[in-house]
Design a protein around this motif. Structure first.
Motif, short mmCIF file in Angstrom:
data_model
loop_
_atom_site.label_atom_id
_atom_site.label_comp_id
_atom_site.label_asym_id
_atom_site.label_seq_id
_atom_site.Cartn_x
_atom_site.Cartn_y
_atom_site.Cartn_z
N ALA A 53 -7.94 -106.32 60.95
CA ALA A 53 -6.79 -105.46 61.27
C ALA A 53 -7.02 -103.98 60.98
N SER A 54 -8.12 -103.64 60.33
CA SER A 54 -8.29 -102.24 59.91
C SER A 54 -9.76 -101.87 59.78
N GLY A 55 -10.02 -100.59 59.82
CA GLY A 55 -11.33 -100.04 59.45
C GLY A 55 -12.52 -100.67 60.15
N ILE A 56 -13.49 -101.10 59.37
CA ILE A 56 -14.75 -101.63 59.90
C ILE A 56 -14.49 -102.91 60.71
N GLY A 57 -13.63 -103.80 60.17
CA GLY A 57 -13.34 -105.06 60.88
C GLY A 57 -12.73 -104.81 62.25
N VAL A 80 -9.05 -112.65 61.67
CA VAL A 80 -8.45 -113.15 60.42
C VAL A 80 -8.08 -111.96 59.54
N ASP A 81 -6.84 -111.91 59.13
CA ASP A 81 -6.42 -110.84 58.20
C ASP A 81 -5.09 -111.27 57.59
N ARG A 82 -4.61 -110.45 56.67
CA ARG A 82 -3.31 -110.80 56.06
C ARG A 82 -2.19 -110.68 57.08
N VAL A 112 -16.37 -103.51 38.75
CA VAL A 112 -16.00 -104.80 39.35
C VAL A 112 -16.35 -104.80 40.84
N TYR A 113 -16.04 -103.69 41.50
CA TYR A 113 -16.35 -103.58 42.94
C TYR A 113 -17.86 -103.71 43.17
N ALA A 114 -18.64 -102.97 42.41
CA ALA A 114 -20.11 -103.02 42.59
C ALA A 114 -20.63 -104.43 42.31
N SER A 161 -18.98 -107.23 42.58
CA SER A 161 -18.56 -108.16 43.65
C SER A 161 -19.48 -108.04 44.86
N LYS A 162 -19.90 -106.83 45.16
CA LYS A 162 -20.76 -106.61 46.32
C LYS A 162 -22.19 -107.07 46.03
N TYR A 163 -22.62 -106.88 44.77
CA TYR A 163 -23.93 -107.39 44.37
C TYR A 163 -23.96 -108.92 44.50
N ALA A 220 -20.45 -94.57 52.43
CA ALA A 220 -19.07 -94.17 52.67
C ALA A 220 -18.78 -94.19 54.18
N VAL A 221 -17.66 -94.81 54.53
CA VAL A 221 -17.26 -94.93 55.94
C VAL A 221 -15.80 -94.51 56.05
N GLU A 222 -15.48 -93.74 57.06
CA GLU A 222 -14.11 -93.21 57.22
C GLU A 222 -13.12 -94.31 57.60
N THR A 223 -12.51 -94.90 56.60
CA THR A 223 -11.51 -95.96 56.80
C THR A 223 -10.37 -95.75 55.81
N PRO A 224 -9.28 -96.49 55.97
CA PRO A 224 -8.19 -96.38 54.98
C PRO A 224 -8.66 -96.69 53.55
P1 NAD Z 1 -9.92 -101.38 55.28
O1 NAD Z 1 -8.99 -101.33 54.15
O2 NAD Z 1 -9.75 -100.42 56.40
O3 NAD Z 1 -9.98 -102.85 55.90
C1 NAD Z 1 -10.07 -103.98 55.08
C2 NAD Z 1 -9.33 -105.12 55.75
O4 NAD Z 1 -9.44 -106.26 54.89
C3 NAD Z 1 -7.82 -104.84 55.94
O5 NAD Z 1 -7.42 -105.13 57.26
C4 NAD Z 1 -7.16 -105.75 54.94
O6 NAD Z 1 -5.87 -106.22 55.32
C5 NAD Z 1 -8.18 -106.89 54.85
N1 NAD Z 1 -7.96 -107.63 53.60
C6 NAD Z 1 -7.92 -107.12 52.35
N2 NAD Z 1 -7.57 -108.06 51.48
C7 NAD Z 1 -7.39 -109.20 52.19
C8 NAD Z 1 -6.98 -110.52 51.85
N3 NAD Z 1 -6.64 -110.84 50.58
N4 NAD Z 1 -6.90 -111.44 52.82
C9 NAD Z 1 -7.19 -111.11 54.11
N5 NAD Z 1 -7.57 -109.88 54.49
C10 NAD Z 1 -7.65 -108.94 53.54
O7 NAD Z 1 -11.37 -101.21 54.63
P2 NAD Z 1 -12.83 -101.02 55.27
O8 NAD Z 1 -13.37 -99.76 54.70
O9 NAD Z 1 -12.84 -101.24 56.71
O10 NAD Z 1 -13.59 -102.20 54.52
C11 NAD Z 1 -14.21 -103.27 55.20
C12 NAD Z 1 -15.33 -103.78 54.31
O11 NAD Z 1 -16.32 -102.75 54.18
C13 NAD Z 1 -14.89 -104.12 52.89
O12 NAD Z 1 -15.53 -105.30 52.48
C14 NAD Z 1 -15.39 -102.93 52.07
O13 NAD Z 1 -15.65 -103.28 50.75
C15 NAD Z 1 -16.67 -102.60 52.83
N6 NAD Z 1 -17.16 -101.24 52.62
C16 NAD Z 1 -16.40 -100.16 52.97
C17 NAD Z 1 -16.91 -98.89 52.73
C18 NAD Z 1 -16.13 -97.65 53.10
O14 NAD Z 1 -16.51 -96.55 52.67
N7 NAD Z 1 -15.08 -97.76 53.90
C19 NAD Z 1 -18.18 -98.72 52.14
C20 NAD Z 1 -18.92 -99.85 51.81
C21 NAD Z 1 -18.40 -101.11 52.05
#
Ligand code: NAD
Length: 255
Positions: A10-14, A31-33, A152-154, A156-158, A185-189
């Motif tokens: 629903a957002s960003g990279i997905g 799949v999203d919330r 915690v974030y680092a 989880s990703k590791y 870093a990627v331009e997302t919410p």
């Molecule tokens: P985003 O917030 O734009 O999108 C994340 C999506 O995940 C949202 O649609 C949100 O609803 C969904 N989500 C979150 N919790 C959820 C849950 N409990 N159940 C179902 N869906 C859920 O963020 P993004 O930046 O697009 O992030 C996408 C992935 O990229 C993430 O795993 C993030 O850690 C990773 N990432 C992002 C960046 C960055 O700079 N944006 C950098 C490195 C990694």
């Protein structure tokens, strides 16, 4: 053309991944919330089970690829949530679909990890160890006690990256593949929220990749499109950094 399930659609990279894969003619299961074909909360075992069951139903037991983008960042309401979504929301979803992916003949998965996984704070960390032991209660407990969401974030990703590489080894014997993309870093919410956060904003703004800018969601989606495709048929267990050179900057002498 393939049937591909995408979490975090629903957002960003997905969302960018869905746009790109749909434009290429693939059939998607989002799949999203909210605002998705399957609305499920990947932070809970029940939500993950619902996501798996509904994915199997929608794909009619024919699934070619899974792309796990759903994740939360350092501004998440709790550190336990970071652990639950970023690790268990990935592993339980992929594990639940692997038998069906195996039937595809070329089944594969991509996990969106992070360049944060290669930072010093992530490895080896007790949180990552608990995740890799599949102990969610322990991982969440340590995460909450740690009071440092960036650690915690680092971690989880590791852990998600290590899970991915271990799984790639076992899947390979069945002709299946699993790869990880590590964005910078990627331009997302999610990224905007961390820049706006008084605790992390300055550090995030000052942490600039050698290319001098943040990435765009479609630049990550391009990597996903390649990795799920037949062009990547001999790529398995790799970590593809799409980060403007950030990983090279952090650890130029290690690879
Ligand atoms: P985003 O917030 O734009 O999108 C994340 C999506 O995940 C949202 O649609 C949100 O609803 C969904 N989500 C979150 N919790 C959820 C849950 N409990 N159940 C179902 N869906 C859920 O963020 P993004 O930046 O697009 O992030 C996408 C992935 O990229 C993430 O795993 C993030 O850690 C990773 N990432 C992002 C960046 C960055 O700079 N944006 C950098 C490195 C990694």
């Amino acid at each position: 053309m393939s049937t591909i399930a995408v979490t975090g659609s629903a957002s960003g990279i997905g969302a960018a991944v869905c746009l790109r894969l749909e434009a290429a003619g693939h059939t998607l299961i989002r799949v999203d919330r909210v605002n998705a074909d399957i609305e499920a909360d990947l932070s809970t075992p029940e939500g993950r089970q619902l996501a798996v069951t509904q994915t199997l139903k929608l794909c009619n037991n024919k699934l070619d690829a899974v792309v796990c983008c759903a994740g939360v960042g350092v501004t998440a309401p709790s550190s336990g949530l970071i652990a639950s979504v970023n690790y268990f929301g990935v592993t339980e979803y992929i594990d639940g679909l692997q038998d069906t992916l195996a039937q595809s003949g070329t089944g594969n998965a991509v996990i969106i990890g992070s360049v944060a996984a290669s930072s010093q704070v992530a490895n080896p960390h007790a949180i990552a160890a608990a995740m890799l032991e599949n102990d969610e209660a322990k991982a969440c407990q340590i995460a909450e006690a740690c009071q440092a969401p960036h650690i915690v974030y680092a971690a989880s990703k590791y852990a998600a990256t290590v899970y991915g590489r271990r799984t790639a080894v076992s899947w390979g014997k069945q002709g299946m593949r699993l790869n990880i993309i590590a964005p910078g870093a990627v331009e997302t919410p999610l990224h905007q929220a961390s820049m706006d956060d008084p605790r992390f904003g300055e550090a995030v703004k000052n942490f600039v990749a050698p290319l001098g800018r943040a990435g765009l969601p479609d630049e990550i989606a391009a990597g996903v499109e390649f990795l799920v495709s037949d062009q990547a048929r001999f790529i398995n267990g790799t970590v593809l950094f799409i980060d403007g050179g950030m990983d090279a900057m952090i650890r130029a002498d290690q690879f």
